[in-house]
Structure formats: structure tokens, C-alpha cells
Design an enzyme around this catalytic site. Structure first.
Site, PDB file in Angstrom:
ATOM      1  N   LYS A 198      17.201  -9.130 -14.185  1.00  0.00           N
ATOM      2  CA  LYS A 198      17.158  -8.993 -12.726  1.00  0.00           C
ATOM      3  C   LYS A 198      17.650 -10.281 -12.073  1.00  0.00           C
ATOM      4  O   LYS A 198      17.269 -11.388 -12.470  1.00  0.00           O
ATOM      5  CB  LYS A 198      15.729  -8.678 -12.284  1.00  0.00           C
ATOM      6  N   CYS A 256      15.384  -2.702  -8.144  1.00  0.00           N
ATOM      7  CA  CYS A 256      14.450  -2.750  -7.018  1.00  0.00           C
ATOM      8  C   CYS A 256      14.906  -3.662  -5.876  1.00  0.00           C
ATOM      9  O   CYS A 256      15.732  -3.277  -5.059  1.00  0.00           O
ATOM     10  CB  CYS A 256      13.060  -3.149  -7.503  1.00  0.00           C
ATOM     11  N   GLU A 281      11.135   0.374 -13.053  1.00  0.00           N
ATOM     12  CA  GLU A 281      11.134  -1.048 -13.398  1.00  0.00           C
ATOM     13  C   GLU A 281       9.946  -1.365 -14.313  1.00  0.00           C
ATOM     14  O   GLU A 281       8.826  -0.906 -14.080  1.00  0.00           O
ATOM     15  CB  GLU A 281      11.043  -1.864 -12.108  1.00  0.00           C
ATOM     16  N   LEU A 304     -22.469   7.842   3.950  1.00  0.00           N
ATOM     17  CA  LEU A 304     -21.845   8.692   4.968  1.00  0.00           C
ATOM     18  C   LEU A 304     -22.617   8.532   6.272  1.00  0.00           C
ATOM     19  O   LEU A 304     -23.688   9.119   6.456  1.00  0.00           O
ATOM     20  CB  LEU A 304     -21.839  10.143   4.501  1.00  0.00           C
ATOM     21  N   SER A 305     -22.069   7.742   7.182  1.00  0.00           N
ATOM     22  CA  SER A 305     -22.814   7.314   8.366  1.00  0.00           C
ATOM     23  C   SER A 305     -22.767   8.306   9.515  1.00  0.00           C
ATOM     24  O   SER A 305     -23.554   8.197  10.459  1.00  0.00           O
ATOM     25  CB  SER A 305     -22.262   5.971   8.858  1.00  0.00           C
TER      26      SER A 305
END
Length: 715
Positions: A114, A175, A45, A360-361
Site C-alpha cells: 500500500k 482503500c 484489505e 429500560l428507563s
């Protein structure tokens, strides 16, 4: 007797407003379709513009450029001798439509607008386009001058019609029309259409694919026929990942299926089917024949003087009928490993970024985000090993490496583009620090480990100097407001430090021609829904790959990755208690997320689903949970949980107005951008609903009668 025809559909990784790139991918898909001897090619689409242009669809330039790209497709000799179904927006009589353009040998046969537009959830098609509410009506469309000169046509059909070749009939739906109760393919099948095309812009959600597949199989099982489904795939500049899965089905059976997640820009799916199978399938059902003869809906047939299945090919022994196959589905944990990873790759290469930065805990959420990056690197290596030159060229450009550099392991890529940092304080534990360091080592990210206590203490000292008062944690005798402020300053400083390190680490590493890194957030959907995060803390980032994924699904994903990515270290994250580590740890107290929230992550998943999917307010949610959770919980306990959830949801709703753009994966996401539109100033007591809930609890406990309950509305 056989009547064989080869058909092609495709997944295309289109990008909003990338007109030339989108055109080139369309041309590549046509070329591949012809190489596979297909006679019909269907694309996604709005493939010329990209589906996700949003308000750019309101700009006249977009329509001009669409026709310019379409012209260059039509005049390319390689696009001849195949029936083309291409999607783009068109203005007809000053009205914007979402259209399919069907052409053959440089001539436009039909522009089909459509009929039913998608306008819920993430979709806002009615904001840009008008539906074609004229079933079976066809008008004349005046072609732009440059197109008219190219095709030799001035007027072409515009409307709800079908294409009639010499040996079959083709109809198209777009769709959303597949998902409607009265889909166009039903009436078209009764009017003799044998091949249906569906061009889609359908995005990924966990556990959603089976619904789409069931509808396609059901359409051809009920009506008979061949169904070609095409879809966009990839991130085209928004929170959505379009998940491909181009498909061909005949008479309820799938004969070809494309991949759902991939780094390939162009994937063409073909199948050879026998049209006689459609005819015999339909003829076997007398009720279908009677309905067809009685149907009053008749489509105008646009004739194309060509035989799509040439007679002398019908008995060609070199042509093989494509066999039926099972539909391939991914487990939800596989979807998490693949979808966000592909989305992040598209985003990185298209913004020409240097890489990603992640605080990054040592907890499971940031761990999951890191593992998704590692999964992305794995996918890149797989594409390189499969000979995908586009991916190799992209990774060389992103990593600022020459053409001679060809990575063979995901860790090589991770070390170039992935940067992690553990930002500890006196409230952090050795366990989270160790987990962070060990995971970074396994992934091979560029890792920084720091203590930020001096920064935290300087801020608190500044406040003390300015006000003469020093806040104290609750466990040391401080108030709740002091306790929250001390937690929040740590969280917000982590955001400030994240952007500092993201901007300067490429400079520290002497990476040439680099900009800053993209900062990744790692708050999950349940915490966003409950508001269990600090506004402008590490949840504030450039992107969040897990912001619409539940804690429950993230745990399953980590367990999957531990086994399938050879990362046993992940088991340590699964065993750990989720904690923010923003309060001091004592022998009697360790902060816990679920205790802080007053509800479990599993309960949050239930609340989120009932609120968004089932459209429940407090009263309706209470009534549903009363049946689901009793007698395990008393009615009063259920009421307390529902009230607590809505209280914190309401007072924290304002946080969603600034939440980091997240990969859309869960259909109860509270994303305030356009998926879940709610006010952010709400009375958290929900007083009237609370009164009704309390009356029902009182009735259960025998404090009032049913008559008293019924009299509530007149109190």
C-alpha cells in the site's frame, strides 16, 4: 466486437486474528466466484488477519500465521484457474507493509504494498505499517522457505507494478488510495490498465456511503475502466462496523452492488462486462489520449500467460452482459436500524454470550437501544427464512436450544436473549414505568420491574450516620452539590444493579451452560459530548449501540421503527419530554434534560460538528455561529451558548476516558479511545478565546470601536 469477462468482488465478515475462520471465508468466496464463472476474484484489505488487529500487527507471530494461511489457500486445487487478489501484511527487508498478493494457479505474480496509508479518525495504519514511497519501483522479495517450496519460486516481484494478462491489464489500489487527490488509478489508466481492484477496510458512518460511491463512479467516469471494490463487513472485535457494499463499476456506471448491512459471512458480487466498452470509451476522448501518450509514468508489467476472457466465450449466447443499475442507499434511520443490530449480533455470537441486559428507563434513548436489539432479532429471522444455516446454528447455540428449535418470529429470540429492567425510585413517574413495561411486552423481552428506594435510602442513611449530615434536594432548600450527589447515587446504583441482574438472571431462568449477560448502555453522542451523564452510572456498560448517534437521528429512527416494525407504542416515546427523573417531581417542577443542560439537543449537534469535523475552537466556533444564528440570536446570546458548551465540555472531558465502547456511527463522536484524542484536564474558561469573543460582542453592541478590537492582541 465484444470482449466479455466475468469479474468477482466480495464482502467478507472477517474477525481479527481468526486465521482459520478468515481463511475458510476466503476459500468460500473463491469457490462461489468460480461457480459464477468469474476469472478474477478480489477480497477485502488485510482479509487473512482481519483489518482490526491494531497492535497485534506489531507481533511476528501474526506474519508467520498469515503466510501459513496463505499457503493453505495456494495449495487448494479449487483456487486454481482464477486470478486471485488477496490481502495480508508482509515484512520485506525488516519493514512491515500492508499488501495485496496477486496469484494464479498457485504461483505468486506480485506483492503490491500500500502506498498511501489511512491515518486519521479511527485509522492508525502508520503505527503498524510503512508506506511504499517508491512509485513504479519493483524489487525482489525472498519468499519464506515453506512458500518457496510450495510454489517453486524463490523470488517474486514486490512493489508498484501491474498484471499483464494476454488480453487485458490489471492494477490494484488499496482503500485510502482511492480517497487521495492523486489516486494510483489515474496514472495506471493512462498507462493502459483497464481493470482496477480496490481492497478496503472501510467502516460505517451515517451518511458516508455516498462519498465512497461517488469516488468510485468518478474514477471510472473520468478515466474509463472497470473498478472492483471489495470491503470487509461486520464487527471484527472493536467499535467499528465495516459496512461491505462491494461494487463493480464500468465507465462511471455501477453494474453490481453488494449489501451494506447483512448477517451473511460471505457475499460474492459478480458482473460480466465488455472490455471493448472501456477501450471505445477512452478512445472517444482525444484529450485523454494525448495525456496518455505524454505520461511519463510507466508501470512494470508482470506477465501472466493466460487469457482471462477466452476467445471462444466472446460470442457465447449464454453469457449475458450485466446492465447498469442505480446505487442503493439506505436512509439514516435505516442505517441505525441495521448497522448497530449487525454489530451487536457479531459481538454476541463471537463472545459466545448468553444475551443482553438493558436498563429500560422509559425514555427515548434506552427505547432506541431496545428497538435495535429487536431489529437484530428481525435480521436473524430473515436470514433463517432465507436458509442461512450459519445464522441458524449460531442462534441455537446462543439460546442454548437444540437443533430442532427453529424460531419463526423475532419475539421468540428476544425472549431468550434480551433482558430488560425498570429501576424506579420515588422520583420516577407512572408514565415512564408504563412505557418501559409496554415496550418490553411488545418486544417480548424478559422484563423485571423494581423499586430501588430502599437501596438509595440505605446509602443516604449510611452517609448520615458517618458524617452527621443529610443531603437535601435543591427544590427542598438544598445546595447544588447536595442536589447532584443525590442524583448521582441513584444513577450509580443503577449501574451496580445492572451488573448484578446481568450476572444472575440467566441463573434465575435456569438457562443451562450460561455465563452473564452483556450490559448495554444507552447514552447518546450529544450527552457524551456535553458530559450530561454520571460517571459510572448506566452509561457505564459493556457496549453502547447508540453512543455515537445524535438525539435527532434517534428520534427519526424511532419514528421509522414505529411505522416499519409495527410498533405504534413507540409514538409515546416520541411525544415524551426527555428527563433523567433523578429529582423529585412536584406540581411546579419536572426535571428536563435540555433545561438541565442549558442547550438543546439540536444545538449540541451543531457544536459537536463544528468542534470535531470543522476543527473549531471556541473563537472560530463563535465566528461561524455569529453568521449562522444572527439575527435570530444576538451576538451576546451566541457568545453565551458557545462559552457554556465549551465550559461543560471541558469540565466533563474526563468522563470520556472511561466511556463505554460505542458503535461508531457519527463523525463528531467524542470517543476518547482513538477517534477523538484530547486532554481531560482543560481550563474550562478558555480565557484568551473568551476575551476575543467578548471584544467582538462589545464591538457589535457599539461599546468599542474596530480599532479597539484590533488592539486586543497587544493588550
Amino acid at each position: 466486437m465484444s470482449h466479455l469477462i466475468t469479474l468477482a468482488t466480495c464482502n467478507l465478515n472477517q474477525w481479527a486474528l481468526d486465521f482459520e475462520g478468515n481463511r475458510d471465508r476466503i476459500l468460500e468466496s473463491i469457490k462461489i466466484s468460480k461457480e459464477k464463472k468469474a476469472r478474477l476474484r478480489v477480497g477485502p484489505e488485510l482479509e487473512i488477519t482481519g483489518y482490526g488487529c491494531l497492535d497485534h500487527f506489531l507481533e511476528d507471530d501474526l506474519y508467520l500465521h498469515s503466510w501459513e494461511m496463505y499457503a493453505s489457500i495456494l495449495k487448494t486445487p479449487e483456487t486454481f484457474d482464477i486470478l486471485l487478489d488477496i490481502g495480508m501484511p508482509v515484512v520485506h527487508k525488516n519493514v512491515r507493509y500492508n499488501c495485496r498478493l496477486l496469484s494464479f494457479n498457485g504461483k505468486i505474480l506480485l506483492i503490491r504494498p500500500k502506498i498511501w496509508l489511512a491515518n486519521d479518525g479511527n485509522y492508525r495504519e502508520l503505527r503498524y505499517f510503512t508506506p511504499w514511497f517508491k512509485p513504479t519501483i519493483v524489487e525482489e522479495f525472498q519468499l519464506p522457505v515453506n512458500i518457496a517450496k510450495l510454489t517453486g519460486q524463490s523470488l517474486v516481484p514486490f512493489g508498484d507494478a501491474v498484471i499483464n494478462a494476454l488480453d487485458t491489464c490489471i492494477g490494484t489500489e488499496t482503500c485510502e488510495e482511492l480517497f487521495t487527490p492523486e489516486s494510483p488509478h489515474i496514472a495506471m489508466s493512462l498507462d493502459g490498465v483497464e481493470i482496477f481492484t480496490n481492497s478496503s477496510g472501510s467502516h460505517h458512518e451515517l451518511r458516508k456511503l455516498n462519498k465512497r460511491m461517488d469516488l468510485i463512479k468518478g474514477a471510472t467516469s473520468r478515466c474509463g475502466g472497470v473498478y472492483l471494490y471489495a470491503n470487509q463487513r461486520g464487527c471484527d472485535g472493536d467499535r467499528l462496523y465495516y459496512d461491505g457494499c462491494a461494487l463493480i463499476a464500468i465507465n462511471g456506471k455501477v453494474v453490481a452492488q453488494g449489501s451494506q448491512f447483512s448477517l451473511k459471512d460471505v457475499e460474492v458480487v459478480t458482473a460480466t462486462v465488455d472490455l471493448e466498452d472501456v477501450r471505445s470509451y477512452r478512445a472517444a476522448f482525444m484529450s485523454r489520449s494525448m495525456q496518455a501518450s505524454l505520461s511519463k509514468i510507466r508501470y512494470q508489467r508482470i506477465t501472466v500467460d493466460v487469457e482471462l476472457a477466452v476467445k471462444n466465450n466472446r460470442f457465447d449466447p449464454s453469457i449475458t452482459l450485466t446492465a447498469a443499475r442505480d446505487v442503493r442507499y439506505h436512509l439514516p434511520e435505516e442505517e441505525i436500524a441495521l448497522g448497530p443490530a449487525c454489530w451487536l449480533w457479531d459481538y454476541l455470537r463471537r463472545c459466545k454470550g448468553t444475551g443482553y441486559f438493558l436498563p429500560l428507563s422509559g425514555g427515548i434513548d434506552s427505547c432506541a437501544t431496545a428497538v435495535i436489539i429487536f431489529s437484530m432479532c428481525r435480521l436473524v429471522i430473515k436470514e433463517i427464512s432465507d436458509g442461512n444455516y450459519v445464522v441458524l446454528k449460531d442462534v441455537q447455540k446462543i439460546c442454548r436450544m437444540g437443533q430442532e428449535w427453529i424460531p419463526s418470529k423475532p419475539e421468540e429470540i428476544a425472549n431468550k436473549i434480551f433482558h430488560t429492567c425498570y429501576m424506579g425510585t420515588e422520583n420516577s413517574s407512572k408514565e415512564t414505568r408504563d412505557r418501559s413495561r409496554n415496550l418490553a411486552k411488545r418486544i417480548n423481552s424478559y422484563h423485571v420491574d423494581l423499586n430501588m428506594d430502599p437501596v438509595v435510602n440505605s446509602i443516604i442513611s449510611l452517609f448520615e450516620v458517618a458524617t452527621g449530615k443529610k443531603p437535601v434536594y435543591k427544590i427542598f432548600g438544598g445546595s447544588q452539590i447536595e442536589n447532584l450527589a443525590l442524583q448521582n447515587i441513584q444513577a450509580r446504583l443503577r449501574m451496580v444493579l445492572s451488573y448484578l441482574f446481568a450476572q444472575l438472571l440467566p441463573w434465575v431462568r435456569n438457562i443451562p451452560n450460561s455465563g452473564g449477560l452483556l450490559v448495554l448502555g444507552s447514552s447518546n453522542v450529544d450527552e457524551c459530548l456535553r458530559g450530561y451523564l454520571t460517571k459510572y452510572d448506566c452509561s457505564s456498560a459493556d457496549l453502547n449501540p447508540i453512543g455515537a448517534i445524535s438525539k435527532r437521528d434517534l428520534k427519526k429512527f424511532i419514528a421509522y421503527a414505529s411505522a416499519n416494525f409495527d410498533m405504534p407504542i413507540l409514538d409515546d416515546f416520541l411525544k415524551a419530554t426527555p428527563t433523567a427523573e433523578l429529582e423529585p417531581i412536584t406540581k411546579d417542577y419536572v426535571q428536563s434534560d435540555e433545561i438541565d443542560m442549558g442547550m438543546t439537543y439540536d444545538e449540541l449537534g451543531v457544536f459537536g460538528s463544528l468542534r470535531k469535523i470543522d476543527k473549531c475552537g471556541p473563537y472560530s466556533m463563535f465566528l461561524k455561529l455569529l453568521h449562522l444564528w444572527t439575527p435570530k440570536l444576538t451576538p451576546r446570546q451566541v457568545a453565551e451558548k458557545v462559552k457554556r458548551f465549551f465550559f461543560f465540555y471541558a469540565i466533563n472531558r474526563h468522563k470520556q476516558t472511561v466511556i463505554t465502547p460505542s458503535y461508531h456511527a457519527e463523525n463528531y463522536s467524542p470517543d476518547d479511545n482513538r477517534f477523538d484524542l484530547r486532554p481531560f484536564l482543560i481550563d474550562p474558561r478558555f480565557p484568551w478565546a473568551s476575551k476575543k469573543i467578548d471584544r467582538i460582542v462589545d464591538q457589535y453592541e457599539g461599546k468599542i470601536s474596530i480599532d479597539d478590537l484590533n488592539n486586543l492582541e497587544v493588550d
